[in-house]
Design a protein around this motif. Structure first.
Motif, PDB file in Angstrom:
ATOM      1  N   GLU A   1      32.796  23.525 -57.698  1.00 24.51           N
ATOM      2  CA  GLU A   1      33.851  23.067 -56.651  1.00 24.51           C
ATOM      3  C   GLU A   1      33.901  24.052 -55.341  1.00 24.51           C
ATOM      4  OE1 GLU A   1      36.321  21.255 -54.918  1.00 24.51           O
ATOM      5  OE2 GLU A   1      37.873  20.548 -56.343  1.00 24.51           O
TER       6      GLU A   1
ATOM      7  N   ILE B   1      40.676  13.244 -56.865  1.00 21.46           N
ATOM      8  CA  ILE B   1      39.884  14.348 -57.485  1.00 21.46           C
ATOM      9  C   ILE B   1      39.707  13.784 -59.075  1.00 21.46           C
ATOM     10  CG2 ILE B   1      40.070  16.489 -58.593  1.00 21.46           C
ATOM     11  CD1 ILE B   1      39.098  16.542 -55.899  1.00 21.46           C
TER      12      ILE B   1
ATOM     13  N   LEU C   1      30.468  19.112 -55.899  1.00 22.36           N
ATOM     14  CA  LEU C   1      31.049  18.051 -55.208  1.00 22.36           C
ATOM     15  C   LEU C   1      30.496  18.393 -54.109  1.00 22.36           C
ATOM     16  CD1 LEU C   1      34.593  18.115 -57.035  1.00 22.36           C
ATOM     17  CD2 LEU C   1      33.008  16.246 -57.191  1.00 22.36           C
TER      18      LEU C   1
ATOM     19  N   HIS D   1      30.099  12.890 -54.164  1.00 23.26           N
ATOM     20  CA  HIS D   1      31.025  12.504 -53.063  1.00 23.26           C
ATOM     21  C   HIS D   1      31.816  11.160 -53.446  1.00 23.26           C
ATOM     22  CE1 HIS D   1      32.168  12.380 -48.723  1.00 23.26           C
ATOM     23  NE2 HIS D   1      32.275  11.185 -48.921  1.00 23.26           N
ATOM     24  N   CYS D   2      33.069  11.552 -53.158  1.00 22.74           N
ATOM     25  CA  CYS D   2      34.117  10.544 -53.310  1.00 22.74           C
ATOM     26  C   CYS D   2      34.612   9.830 -51.825  1.00 22.74           C
ATOM     27  CB  CYS D   2      35.253  11.036 -53.973  1.00 22.74           C
ATOM     28  SG  CYS D   2      36.737  10.096 -54.338  1.00 22.74           S
TER      29      CYS D   2
ATOM     30  N   VAL E   1      37.194  11.195 -59.174  1.00 23.21           N
ATOM     31  CA  VAL E   1      35.767  11.504 -59.177  1.00 23.21           C
ATOM     32  C   VAL E   1      35.280  12.254 -60.259  1.00 23.21           C
ATOM     33  CG1 VAL E   1      36.160  13.881 -57.924  1.00 23.21           C
ATOM     34  CG2 VAL E   1      34.008  12.351 -57.360  1.00 23.21           C
TER      35      VAL E   1
ATOM     36  N   SER F   1      31.327  23.566 -49.399  1.00 25.91           N
ATOM     37  CA  SER F   1      30.398  22.900 -50.429  1.00 25.91           C
ATOM     38  C   SER F   1      28.746  22.797 -49.942  1.00 25.91           C
ATOM     39  CB  SER F   1      30.960  21.508 -50.804  1.00 25.91           C
ATOM     40  OG  SER F   1      31.134  20.582 -49.837  1.00 25.91           O
TER      41      SER F   1
ATOM     42  N   SER G   1      31.735  17.173 -50.261  1.00 21.16           N
ATOM     43  CA  SER G   1      32.552  16.531 -49.415  1.00 21.16           C
ATOM     44  C   SER G   1      32.052  16.405 -47.997  1.00 21.16           C
ATOM     45  CB  SER G   1      33.894  17.550 -49.386  1.00 21.16           C
ATOM     46  OG  SER G   1      33.596  18.759 -48.624  1.00 21.16           O
TER      47      SER G   1
END
Length: 613
Positions: A345, A326, A243, A269-270, A329, A250, A245
């Protein structure tokens, strides 16, 4: 999921229900005519460590990673290999596993059977159990236990979620079920049906006694850098996704992972809608490592469906309203990322390498000077004010009210409190505060070897790692990933990182007022300063915007104002109505109020989901 039932004599209501549930979809390991262990097929069989002989049975569905003679990380490949380690080391073998894991060990001695149930060291994975006079029933998923025995809602646990955001072990959301705390294992003896909780990990902080040497700034960081790179090298040999961010944790780990990765890393990525201030930084990092960069866009119209997914997939209730993105994603990854065995994570980086409350000791001591009775009076006077619930322009009044919103026996625990308890007028017993405080303090003290006199920074770090990260932050993805068949890994809270972070001087973790300076300094080797030292916006979903939607707001209102609701026993209906009306009208509610609303709402929906036929 793993679990089992060990008994002197079977209880019919338990054994019959287990037979109905386990008959088709579970694998069984028999235990010496006194019960059995079981596990599901959510992960491939090759990823389950199981072993059974005439005197030892072992079961885990987590990776079991140790260090070889060269100091490199290596995975225990079979149940036979672990069984040999256990026979040699006994309980000491738990200390040799560097990653987070849950493990069941059943050992038959001459005239007794001994059971060990082990929870994660600092992650969110727990073993839950129910003890009877004749045996013990246990599982890594408390929801499974609710299918066997009645779920009796624990009001003290509800209060813990509202106040602290999570339930401290051994308490759980149900009165009759308990959890093995992080970093500990349960020792159960068949002969006398006794249960004892023992630690297999305790924190050490050499930094408490070592004088900081400015000339050695970079030298202090090298051991932590070494173990992070070793774990990244381990995962570079496997099909891993991460993930991204756009943040420090990360980004640094992705760069380490990329050094020896075979092929292109899959980075995910969200975003929320079309505007995300962190997206350019996540993309910049992805381009630097030539990652296969996937972006999931979570939109307002997705909120209700994602809410239902969050309730269904999350293993236990807690308060963190970034849970929904979360879950979104993780479902996005399941549907769009091919062949990813492991999802990495970045949680734990802040907790180990620097967070704001390391420097808040004086603030908490000032807050604790005010007697609890005085705080109660002040909060009663200003309960009808908006300054305790809205972001206020009257900074002086806001600061005064912030001093009176809660009273803790230990000043160190103020930073754990999520909500302005005194202003909410909750229907709780005064003794509940004392009981929760005792449970919290007993738990935290068990991580301090030999009762050493730890510094404020050391004590607050233990609380940050065990309560904030283990019980809340890591909870957002861990059980959801398991339910989706994704193995979520948190390398920043592996054993060796926890050990090395305790050696880094406190002055470096907030160096020149820069929190998490050690990781930022390490990142300077790869990224420009404007990437590293920018203001971070954080991973926060638009809950405020969702609450202005009549449909979403109405669902929250109906849930919390239900006459047979659980939260209704604790929260006055006037408070719920008032806060949700403010939210619907677009008032600028404080973060603490949003946490309170989400914690109450999500917990109620989660309980309803478990109690529905």
């Amino acid at each position: 999921m793993i679990g089992g039932y060990i008994y002197k004599s079977e209880e019919e209501k338990i054994s019959n229900r287990l037979k109905d549930i386990l008959s088709n979809s579970f694998n069984l390991l028999q235990c010496y005519n006194h019960g059995f262990l079981f596990y599901d097929d959510n992960f491939p069989a090759k990823q389950t460590t199981s072993y059974s002989s005439e005197n030892l049975t072992v079961l885990s569905q987590d990776l079991l990673i140790t260090r070889d003679s060269d100091g490199n990380y290596t995975q225990i490949q079979s149940g036979n290999e672990f069984a040999e380690l256990y026979r040699t080391e006994k309980q000491e073998c738990l200390k040799k596993i560097v990653n987070d894991f849950r493990l069941i060990i059943v050992e038959k001695n001459r005239d007794d059977v001994i059971l060990h149930l082990t929870s994660n060291r600092a992650g969110n994975g727990r073993i839950y159990y129910y003890q009877t006079d004749s045996g013990i029933l246990f599982s890594s998923d408390i929801r499974f236990l609710f299918q066997i025995l009645p779920f009796k809602v624990n009001d003290l646990a509800l209060f813990a979620i509202l106040k602290y955001g999570a339930v401290p072990e051994p308490l759980t959301i149900s009165e009759d079920f308990f959890a093995v705390p992080p970093g500990k294992y349960l020792h159960y003896t068949f002969k006398d049906s006794s249960c004892r909780i023992k630690p297999y990990f305790q924190f050490e902080f050499p930094s408490d006694s070592e004088k900081f040497d400015e000339t050695r700034r970079d030298e202090y960081l090298q051991p932590a850098k070494k173990v992070l790179r070793k774990s990244a090298d381990f995962f570079s040999q496997r099909q891993s996704a991460i993930l991204l961010s756009g943040g420090i944790d990360s980004s640094l780990y992705a760069l380490y992972l990329n050094e020896n990765y075979r092929g292109s890393i899959q980075g995910i990525h969200c975003t929320f809608g079309d505007s995300d201030p962190e997206f350019p930084f996540a993309r910049e990092l992805a381009e630097k490592i030539d990652a296969r960069f996937l972006v999931g866009k979570m939109r307002e119209e997705n909120a209700l469906q994602i809410l239902e997914d969050t309730v269904r997939l999350t293993g236990h209730p807690f308060s963190d309203f970034s849970s929904m993105p979360i879950v979104y994603v993780l479902k996005f990854i399941k549907e769009n990322v091919r062949n990813a065995e492991i999802l990495i994570e970045g949680n734990g980086g802040d907790d180990c390498f620097g967070f704001p409350d390391l420097t808040s000791e004086q603030k908490f001591r000032i807050k604790n000077i005010f007697p609890g009775a005085l705080k109660t009076v002040v909060s009663a006077i200003f309960r009808n004010s908006t300054s305790w619930k809205w972001e206020s322009q009257n900074q002086l009044l806001s600061k005064i009210l912030a001093l009176t919103d809660v009273h803790e026996r230990s000043p160190i625990n103020y930073f754990l409190v999520l909500t302005p308890v005194n202003f909410l007028g909750l229907n709780t017993y005064r003794s509940w505060d004392s009981r929760l405080n005792d449970i919290l303090e007993d738990g935290f003290s068990a991580y301090n070897p030999e009762g050493k006199n730890l510094s404020y920074q050391a004590q607050v770090t233990i609380r940050q790692l065990i309560h904030v990260n283990s019980r809340r932050w890591a909870a957002k993805a861990y059980s959801v990933g398991e339910n989706l068949g994704l193995r979520v890994i948190y390398p920043y809270i592996w054993r060796d990182v926890l050990i090395e972070q305790g050696k880094i001087p406190w002055d470096l973790k907030t160096y020149n007022g820069i929190v998490k300076w050690p990781l930022k300094r390490l990142l300077e080797e790869y990224m420009p300063r404007d990437f590293i030292y920018r203001k971070k916006s954080g991973f926060v979903p638009p809950l405020v915007k969702w609450l202005t939607s009549p449909r979403f707001n109405g669902m929250v209102r109906d849930t919390l104002l239900s006459t047979n609701g659980n939260m209704a026993r604790l929260i006055p209906s006037r408070i719920i109505d008032e806060l949700l009306t403010d939210a619907l009208q677009g008032k600028n509610l404080r973060h603490a109020i949003l946490n309170f609303l989400w914690g109450a709402f999500f917990t109620e929906r989660w309980i309803q989901n478990q109690q529905s036929p």
